[in-house]
Motif scaffolding. Structure first.
Motif, PDB file in Angstrom:
ATOM      1  N   GLU A  88      33.466  53.988  53.081  1.00  0.00           N
ATOM      2  CA  GLU A  88      34.691  53.189  52.976  1.00  0.00           C
ATOM      3  C   GLU A  88      34.764  52.388  51.685  1.00  0.00           C
ATOM      4  O   GLU A  88      35.787  51.760  51.406  1.00  0.00           O
ATOM      5  CB  GLU A  88      34.834  52.253  54.182  1.00  0.00           C
ATOM      6  CG  GLU A  88      33.613  51.421  54.499  1.00  0.00           C
ATOM      7  CD  GLU A  88      32.735  52.052  55.568  1.00  0.00           C
ATOM      8  OE1 GLU A  88      32.517  53.293  55.534  1.00  0.00           O
ATOM      9  OE2 GLU A  88      32.250  51.283  56.438  1.00  0.00           O
ATOM     10  N   ASP A  89      33.702  52.401  50.881  1.00  0.00           N
ATOM     11  CA  ASP A  89      33.756  51.775  49.557  1.00  0.00           C
ATOM     12  C   ASP A  89      34.371  52.699  48.518  1.00  0.00           C
ATOM     13  O   ASP A  89      34.594  52.288  47.371  1.00  0.00           O
ATOM     14  CB  ASP A  89      32.348  51.378  49.099  1.00  0.00           C
ATOM     15  CG  ASP A  89      31.718  50.304  49.958  1.00  0.00           C
ATOM     16  OD1 ASP A  89      30.508  50.425  50.268  1.00  0.00           O
ATOM     17  OD2 ASP A  89      32.426  49.341  50.319  1.00  0.00           O
ATOM     18  N   THR A  90      34.632  53.926  48.890  1.00  0.00           N
ATOM     19  CA  THR A  90      35.217  54.893  47.958  1.00  0.00           C
ATOM     20  C   THR A  90      36.591  54.434  47.491  1.00  0.00           C
ATOM     21  O   THR A  90      37.468  54.135  48.301  1.00  0.00           O
ATOM     22  CB  THR A  90      35.332  56.276  48.629  1.00  0.00           C
ATOM     23  OG1 THR A  90      34.021  56.776  48.905  1.00  0.00           O
ATOM     24  CG2 THR A  90      36.065  57.262  47.714  1.00  0.00           C
ATOM     25  N   ALA A  91      36.760  54.346  46.184  1.00  0.00           N
ATOM     26  CA  ALA A  91      38.019  53.869  45.598  1.00  0.00           C
ATOM     27  C   ALA A  91      37.896  53.903  44.079  1.00  0.00           C
ATOM     28  O   ALA A  91      36.806  54.122  43.543  1.00  0.00           O
ATOM     29  CB  ALA A  91      38.320  52.446  46.060  1.00  0.00           C
ATOM     30  N   VAL A  92      39.009  53.648  43.424  1.00  0.00           N
ATOM     31  CA  VAL A  92      38.983  53.346  41.996  1.00  0.00           C
ATOM     32  C   VAL A  92      38.803  51.838  41.867  1.00  0.00           C
ATOM     33  O   VAL A  92      39.526  51.068  42.494  1.00  0.00           O
ATOM     34  CB  VAL A  92      40.274  53.803  41.289  1.00  0.00           C
ATOM     35  CG1 VAL A  92      40.216  53.431  39.813  1.00  0.00           C
ATOM     36  CG2 VAL A  92      40.478  55.301  41.464  1.00  0.00           C
ATOM     37  N   TYR A  93      37.823  51.452  41.068  1.00  0.00           N
ATOM     38  CA  TYR A  93      37.516  50.047  40.875  1.00  0.00           C
ATOM     39  C   TYR A  93      38.025  49.593  39.507  1.00  0.00           C
ATOM     40  O   TYR A  93      37.816  50.263  38.488  1.00  0.00           O
ATOM     41  CB  TYR A  93      36.007  49.819  40.981  1.00  0.00           C
ATOM     42  CG  TYR A  93      35.496  49.857  42.391  1.00  0.00           C
ATOM     43  CD1 TYR A  93      35.478  51.041  43.124  1.00  0.00           C
ATOM     44  CD2 TYR A  93      35.061  48.694  43.021  1.00  0.00           C
ATOM     45  CE1 TYR A  93      35.025  51.067  44.437  1.00  0.00           C
ATOM     46  CE2 TYR A  93      34.600  48.716  44.331  1.00  0.00           C
ATOM     47  CZ  TYR A  93      34.596  49.906  45.029  1.00  0.00           C
ATOM     48  OH  TYR A  93      34.154  49.918  46.338  1.00  0.00           O
ATOM     49  N   PHE A  94      38.683  48.430  39.511  1.00  0.00           N
ATOM     50  CA  PHE A  94      39.266  47.852  38.317  1.00  0.00           C
ATOM     51  C   PHE A  94      38.717  46.445  38.101  1.00  0.00           C
ATOM     52  O   PHE A  94      38.531  45.705  39.071  1.00  0.00           O
ATOM     53  CB  PHE A  94      40.784  47.720  38.460  1.00  0.00           C
ATOM     54  CG  PHE A  94      41.519  48.990  38.735  1.00  0.00           C
ATOM     55  CD1 PHE A  94      41.672  49.441  40.043  1.00  0.00           C
ATOM     56  CD2 PHE A  94      42.079  49.721  37.705  1.00  0.00           C
ATOM     57  CE1 PHE A  94      42.367  50.613  40.321  1.00  0.00           C
ATOM     58  CE2 PHE A  94      42.784  50.891  37.966  1.00  0.00           C
ATOM     59  CZ  PHE A  94      42.927  51.334  39.278  1.00  0.00           C
ATOM     60  N   CYS A  95      38.543  46.062  36.844  1.00  0.00           N
ATOM     61  CA  CYS A  95      38.316  44.653  36.544  1.00  0.00           C
ATOM     62  C   CYS A  95      39.598  44.103  35.929  1.00  0.00           C
ATOM     63  O   CYS A  95      40.405  44.847  35.353  1.00  0.00           O
ATOM     64  CB  CYS A  95      37.118  44.437  35.628  1.00  0.00           C
ATOM     65  SG  CYS A  95      37.229  45.225  34.006  1.00  0.00           S
ATOM     66  N   ALA A  96      39.786  42.805  36.086  1.00  0.00           N
ATOM     67  CA  ALA A  96      41.032  42.189  35.645  1.00  0.00           C
ATOM     68  C   ALA A  96      40.797  40.728  35.300  1.00  0.00           C
ATOM     69  O   ALA A  96      39.927  40.074  35.873  1.00  0.00           O
ATOM     70  CB  ALA A  96      42.094  42.319  36.732  1.00  0.00           C
ATOM     71  N   LYS A  97      41.644  40.231  34.409  1.00  0.00           N
ATOM     72  CA  LYS A  97      41.576  38.842  33.957  1.00  0.00           C
ATOM     73  C   LYS A  97      42.665  38.039  34.650  1.00  0.00           C
ATOM     74  O   LYS A  97      43.855  38.366  34.553  1.00  0.00           O
ATOM     75  CB  LYS A  97      41.764  38.778  32.441  1.00  0.00           C
ATOM     76  CG  LYS A  97      41.752  37.379  31.853  1.00  0.00           C
ATOM     77  CD  LYS A  97      41.985  37.434  30.353  1.00  0.00           C
ATOM     78  CE  LYS A  97      41.985  36.053  29.712  1.00  0.00           C
ATOM     79  NZ  LYS A  97      43.101  35.216  30.183  1.00  0.00           N
ATOM     80  N   ALA A  98      42.254  36.964  35.344  1.00  0.00           N
ATOM     81  CA  ALA A  98      43.228  36.125  36.027  1.00  0.00           C
ATOM     82  C   ALA A  98      44.102  35.387  35.012  1.00  0.00           C
ATOM     83  O   ALA A  98      43.669  35.066  33.919  1.00  0.00           O
ATOM     84  CB  ALA A  98      42.508  35.132  36.924  1.00  0.00           C
ATOM     85  N   ASN A  99      45.349  35.112  35.440  1.00  0.00           N
ATOM     86  CA  ASN A  99      46.259  34.388  34.558  1.00  0.00           C
ATOM     87  C   ASN A  99      45.810  32.951  34.357  1.00  0.00           C
ATOM     88  O   ASN A  99      46.096  32.346  33.344  1.00  0.00           O
ATOM     89  CB  ASN A  99      47.670  34.415  35.138  1.00  0.00           C
ATOM     90  CG  ASN A  99      48.245  35.814  35.159  1.00  0.00           C
ATOM     91  OD1 ASN A  99      47.782  36.704  34.446  1.00  0.00           O
ATOM     92  ND2 ASN A  99      49.238  36.026  36.002  1.00  0.00           N
ATOM     93  N   GLY A 100      45.161  32.416  35.366  1.00  0.00           N
ATOM     94  CA  GLY A 100      44.699  31.048  35.281  1.00  0.00           C
ATOM     95  C   GLY A 100      43.193  30.948  35.236  1.00  0.00           C
ATOM     96  O   GLY A 100      42.492  31.922  34.997  1.00  0.00           O
ATOM     97  N   ALA A 101      42.709  29.774  35.515  1.00  0.00           N
ATOM     98  CA  ALA A 101      41.297  29.490  35.340  1.00  0.00           C
ATOM     99  C   ALA A 101      40.452  29.859  36.552  1.00  0.00           C
ATOM    100  O   ALA A 101      39.230  29.850  36.463  1.00  0.00           O
ATOM    101  CB  ALA A 101      41.094  28.020  35.028  1.00  0.00           C
ATOM    102  N   PHE A 102      41.078  30.215  37.655  1.00  0.00           N
ATOM    103  CA  PHE A 102      40.286  30.419  38.860  1.00  0.00           C
ATOM    104  C   PHE A 102      40.336  31.873  39.311  1.00  0.00           C
ATOM    105  O   PHE A 102      40.522  32.762  38.478  1.00  0.00           O
ATOM    106  CB  PHE A 102      40.783  29.456  39.945  1.00  0.00           C
ATOM    107  CG  PHE A 102      39.689  29.008  40.876  1.00  0.00           C
ATOM    108  CD1 PHE A 102      39.826  29.165  42.249  1.00  0.00           C
ATOM    109  CD2 PHE A 102      38.529  28.432  40.388  1.00  0.00           C
ATOM    110  CE1 PHE A 102      38.812  28.770  43.109  1.00  0.00           C
ATOM    111  CE2 PHE A 102      37.514  28.025  41.238  1.00  0.00           C
ATOM    112  CZ  PHE A 102      37.666  28.201  42.608  1.00  0.00           C
ATOM    113  N   CYS A 103      40.189  32.118  40.569  1.00  0.00           N
ATOM    114  CA  CYS A 103      40.102  33.477  41.106  1.00  0.00           C
ATOM    115  C   CYS A 103      41.161  33.714  42.184  1.00  0.00           C
ATOM    116  O   CYS A 103      40.834  33.683  43.375  1.00  0.00           O
ATOM    117  CB  CYS A 103      38.709  33.718  41.701  1.00  0.00           C
ATOM    118  SG  CYS A 103      37.415  34.001  40.512  1.00  0.00           S
TER     119      CYS A 103
END
Length: 123
Positions: A88-103
């Protein structure tokens, strides 16, 4: 110019491990939260993990105890160590930068995205 280069995906058997890397350029990692998301076919993109300045981390419940997020400021790179992988971990994984300072949780709160790396967990 903000850019991400992701790597480390692949095919692994259940119970195996992978380490994803997200090499960033055009900004400093400490500027904002960096999230890892994944998207499986026919499903919505979901937040898997996030890190802010190495002092705050988030994990979705289904990966707690199996995944570890970390960052290397010298290399401007964020990692996602994935152990005890499940189908169930099968997927395309992406990293991304938040618009703000947090998550933030919502993908819409992240403006810059990598190209994605495929993770397939199968025997």
């Amino acid at each position: 110019q903000v850019q991400f280069v992701e790597s480390g995906g692949g095919l692994v058997q259940p119970g195996g491990s992978l380490r994803l890397s997200c090499a960033a350029s055009g900004f400093t990692l400490d500027d904002s939260g960096i999230g890892w998301f994944r998207q499986a076919p026919g499903k919505e993109r979901e937040r898997v993990s996030c890190i802010f300045r190495s002092v705050f981390t988030f994990y979705r419940d289904s990966v707690k105890g199996r995944f570890t997020i970390s960052m290397d400021n010298a290399k401007n790179t964020v990692y996602l160590q994935m152990n005890s992988l499940k189908p169930e971990d099968t997927a395309v994984y992406f990293c991304a930068k938040a618009n703000g300072a947090f998550c933030p949780k919502a993908p819409a709160e992240y403006r810059y995205w990598g190209q994605g790396t495929q993770v397939t967990v199968s025997s």
